[in-house]
Write a protein that holds these residues in place. Structure first.
Motif, PDB file in Angstrom:
ATOM      1  N   THR A  24       1.023  -1.306   0.033  1.00 48.21           N
ATOM      2  CA  THR A  24      -0.089  -0.067   0.097  1.00 48.21           C
ATOM      3  C   THR A  24       0.867   0.933   0.070  1.00 48.21           C
ATOM      4  N   ALA A  27       2.468   1.786  -3.290  1.00 51.84           N
ATOM      5  CA  ALA A  27       1.506   2.169  -4.479  1.00 51.84           C
ATOM      6  C   ALA A  27       1.091   3.596  -4.009  1.00 51.84           C
ATOM      7  N   LEU A  32      -0.383   5.844  -7.535  1.00 52.58           N
ATOM      8  CA  LEU A  32      -1.523   5.125  -8.022  1.00 52.58           C
ATOM      9  C   LEU A  32      -2.790   5.612  -7.344  1.00 52.58           C
ATOM     10  N   ASP A  33      -4.152   5.410  -7.799  1.00 52.42           N
ATOM     11  CA  ASP A  33      -5.232   6.150  -7.474  1.00 52.42           C
ATOM     12  C   ASP A  33      -5.891   5.260  -6.310  1.00 52.42           C
ATOM     13  N   ASN A  35      -8.571   3.463  -5.750  1.00 50.92           N
ATOM     14  CA  ASN A  35      -9.194   2.302  -6.222  1.00 50.92           C
ATOM     15  C   ASN A  35      -8.221   1.231  -6.425  1.00 50.92           C
ATOM     16  N   THR A  36      -6.936   1.546  -7.209  1.00 47.00           N
ATOM     17  CA  THR A  36      -5.995   0.606  -7.401  1.00 47.00           C
ATOM     18  C   THR A  36      -5.457   0.146  -6.189  1.00 47.00           C
ATOM     19  N   THR A  39      -7.632  -2.192  -4.356  1.00 55.30           N
ATOM     20  CA  THR A  39      -7.548  -3.554  -5.274  1.00 55.30           C
ATOM     21  C   THR A  39      -6.375  -4.444  -4.778  1.00 55.30           C
ATOM     22  N   VAL A  40      -5.156  -3.657  -4.944  1.00 59.45           N
ATOM     23  CA  VAL A  40      -4.149  -4.501  -4.591  1.00 59.45           C
ATOM     24  C   VAL A  40      -3.893  -4.846  -3.271  1.00 59.45           C
TER      25      VAL A  40
END
Length: 79
Positions: A24, A27, A32-33, A35-36, A39-40
């Motif tokens: 996290t 990311a 990264l946004d 939502n991504t 998701t990850v």
């Protein structure tokens, strides 16, 4: 040299929480946004849950086989 107990280490919830935290954080660093990132992080936690379940069940199954083998030995007079 001591042996590493990989089953115990990989079934650690602390390890998987740390992995999710690192993923996290990375990311966010790479922009990264949300939502991504969600998701990850969800994928990491899901994979960890499956891995821990498989390791726990394999340990339970191994103990069951060991108990059954000891019971057979006891019946046959070898125990």
């Amino acid at each position: 040299m001591t042996q590493i107990d990989w089953k115990r280490k990989l079934s650690s919830r602390k390890l998987w929480a740390a992995v999710a935290g690192v993923v996290t954080g990375l990311a966010m660093v790479f922009g990264l946004d949300e939502n991504t990132i969600s998701t990850v992080a969800g994928a990491v936690v899901s994979m960890a849950s499956v891995a821990v379940y498989i390791l726990a069940e394999s340990k339970v199954d191994a103990e069951s086989v060991k108990s059954a083998a000891e019971g057979v030995e006891a019946v046959n007079g070898k125990g």
